[in-house]
Scaffold this active site. Structure first.
Site, PDB file in Angstrom:
ATOM      1  N   HIS A   1      -4.026  12.428 -21.925  1.00 11.32           N
ATOM      2  CA  HIS A   1      -4.485  13.600 -21.181  1.00 11.32           C
ATOM      3  C   HIS A   1      -4.983  13.240 -19.783  1.00 11.32           C
ATOM      4  O   HIS A   1      -4.682  13.933 -18.812  1.00 11.32           O
ATOM      5  CB  HIS A   1      -5.599  14.308 -21.952  1.00 11.32           C
ATOM      6  CG  HIS A   1      -5.181  14.839 -23.281  1.00 11.32           C
ATOM      7  ND1 HIS A   1      -4.192  15.796 -23.424  1.00 11.32           N
ATOM      8  CD2 HIS A   1      -5.602  14.553 -24.539  1.00 11.32           C
ATOM      9  CE1 HIS A   1      -4.038  16.077 -24.705  1.00 11.32           C
ATOM     10  NE2 HIS A   1      -4.881  15.336 -25.398  1.00 11.32           N
TER      11      HIS A   1
ATOM     12  N   HIS B 134       3.906  13.599 -30.903  1.00 14.21           N
ATOM     13  CA  HIS B 134       2.706  14.379 -30.609  1.00 14.21           C
ATOM     14  C   HIS B 134       2.232  14.129 -29.181  1.00 14.21           C
ATOM     15  O   HIS B 134       1.789  15.062 -28.495  1.00 14.21           O
ATOM     16  CB  HIS B 134       1.579  14.069 -31.588  1.00 14.21           C
ATOM     17  CG  HIS B 134       0.383  14.922 -31.317  1.00 14.21           C
ATOM     18  ND1 HIS B 134       0.304  16.232 -31.726  1.00 14.21           N
ATOM     19  CD2 HIS B 134      -0.751  14.693 -30.601  1.00 14.21           C
ATOM     20  CE1 HIS B 134      -0.824  16.764 -31.293  1.00 14.21           C
ATOM     21  NE2 HIS B 134      -1.486  15.842 -30.617  1.00 14.21           N
TER      22      HIS B 134
ATOM     23  N   ASP C  84       1.616  16.969 -26.333  1.00 12.34           N
ATOM     24  CA  ASP C  84       0.428  17.073 -25.489  1.00 12.34           C
ATOM     25  C   ASP C  84       0.796  17.147 -24.015  1.00 12.34           C
ATOM     26  O   ASP C  84       0.235  17.939 -23.246  1.00 12.34           O
ATOM     27  CB  ASP C  84      -0.484  15.861 -25.701  1.00 12.34           C
ATOM     28  CG  ASP C  84      -1.357  15.970 -26.936  1.00 12.34           C
ATOM     29  OD1 ASP C  84      -1.491  17.074 -27.493  1.00 12.34           O
ATOM     30  OD2 ASP C  84      -1.927  14.930 -27.342  1.00 12.34           O
TER      31      ASP C  84
ATOM     32  N   HIS D 228      -2.325  22.202 -27.165  1.00  4.81           N
ATOM     33  CA  HIS D 228      -1.299  22.561 -28.152  1.00  4.81           C
ATOM     34  C   HIS D 228      -0.835  24.003 -27.959  1.00  4.81           C
ATOM     35  O   HIS D 228       0.363  24.291 -28.046  1.00  4.81           O
ATOM     36  CB  HIS D 228      -1.825  22.358 -29.572  1.00  4.81           C
ATOM     37  CG  HIS D 228      -2.263  20.950 -29.847  1.00  4.81           C
ATOM     38  ND1 HIS D 228      -3.025  20.611 -30.949  1.00  4.81           N
ATOM     39  CD2 HIS D 228      -2.070  19.801 -29.159  1.00  4.81           C
ATOM     40  CE1 HIS D 228      -3.268  19.310 -30.929  1.00  4.81           C
ATOM     41  NE2 HIS D 228      -2.704  18.805 -29.851  1.00  4.81           N
TER      42      HIS D 228
END
Length: 298
Positions: free
Chosen positions: A268, A241, A245, A84
């Site tokens: 991720h 969101h 990321d 973030h």
């Protein structure tokens, strides 16, 4: 592309905050400080004094991608949940900073990048004399893991397209596709919060994760019900969101991207696999500056 974006930036002064780590549960103090041109982003564990405590950010420094992005150095010193803050640095054109943290994890704040944007705004930005370097995508690079897919494609600007699907009726199928500029990040992505499912919390905590998670720093879902009193900030906050990321995960390459990032059901782990695949294919990318009068050999 503005004239200012042709040059590197650091902060005008230090920016300090404190909060809890979403996975470690530890209270952490974070300070983002100015750094010299071409220094990049370097994390420093100020609570470690018996070995090398500096961790320069790079694709190779990423050592874990389970529900966050974690970087480590060769001495085994690590910092988790950097994504973030990295997204905010990327979107606000901040190239060079020292990030001091007195614990194992960047504080989660409210679960979005907005507190970090506000933190950087309070410190202010300072233009540096060196030209800003960009990662320009020249050829398509794609990776997959089952139904999950991620790709970087040539484009004359930075774009992010993210598709997600979850069985919860609160999420369902969502997609976001937008050019990423400082303005679009501030208005459309920065405030999007992380999220999780309450039925997974106990298993995650046994793994040493989610120990600091709460309704104050994440959207909590119980099946088809959202438990937070605060309403969603965006109708498709969950996809936004994930896009946030990804912006942070791409910035571990050490420069902003000129290209289009697309993913379906990624996260991720796949983001870092894609970054490494791009870096491993020298024909698919190049480092460049955007003003001929500022160009340097790279």
């Amino acid at each position: 592309m503005t004239t200012a974006s042709l040059l590197q930036h650091t902060l005008s002064g230090p920016a300090v905050c404190a909060g809890v780590g979403v996975h470690s549960g530890q209270r952490v103090r974070l300070a983002v400080r100015p750094a010299a041109a071409n220094a990049g982003v370097v994390f420093v564990r100020t609570d470690v004094s018996d070995r090398d405590n500096r961790i320069p950010v790079s694709a190779q420094a990423v050592t874990c991608t389970q529900l966050n992005t974690k970087i480590s150095n060769t001495s085994g010193v690590s910092v988790s949940t950097i994504e973030h803050l990295m997204a905010a640095l990327s979107a606000l054109d901040v190239d060079n900073v020292i990030v001091e943290v007195d614990g194992p994890e960047v504080p989660i704040m409210d679960g979005s990048a907005l507190p970090f944007v506000q933190l950087l705004d309070r410190a202010g930005r300072r233009t540096q004399a060196s030209p800003r370097r960009y990662i320009e995508v020249l050829g398509a690079v794609e990776v997959a893991d089952g139904a999950k897919r991620a790709a970087l494609l040539p484009c004359n600007r930075f774009e992010v397209a993210f598709k997600i699907a979850f069985p919860s009726a609160v999420i369902g199928r969502q997609a976001v596709d937008l050019p990423v500029t400082e303005r679009s990040f501030r208005d459309q992505l920065a405030g999007a919060r992380t999220f999780g499912f309450v039925n997974e919390v106990e298993a995650l905590r046994r793994l040493g994760l989610a120990r600091g998670a709460s309704l104050h720093n994440a959207i909590a879902l119980d099946g088809d019900v959202m438990l937070n009193a605060e309403p969603l900030r965006f109708r498709d906050e969950f996809a936004r969101h994930k896009a946030l990321d990804a912006i942070g995960d791409l910035y571990v390459m050490g420069a902003p991207v000129i290209g289009r990032f697309e993913t379906r059901y990624g996260g991720h782990a796949l983001n870092n696999v894609l970054v490494r695949a791009l870096m491993a294919d020298p024909a698919a990318w190049r480092v460049r500056t955007l003003a001929p009068e500022l160009a340097e050999a790279v």
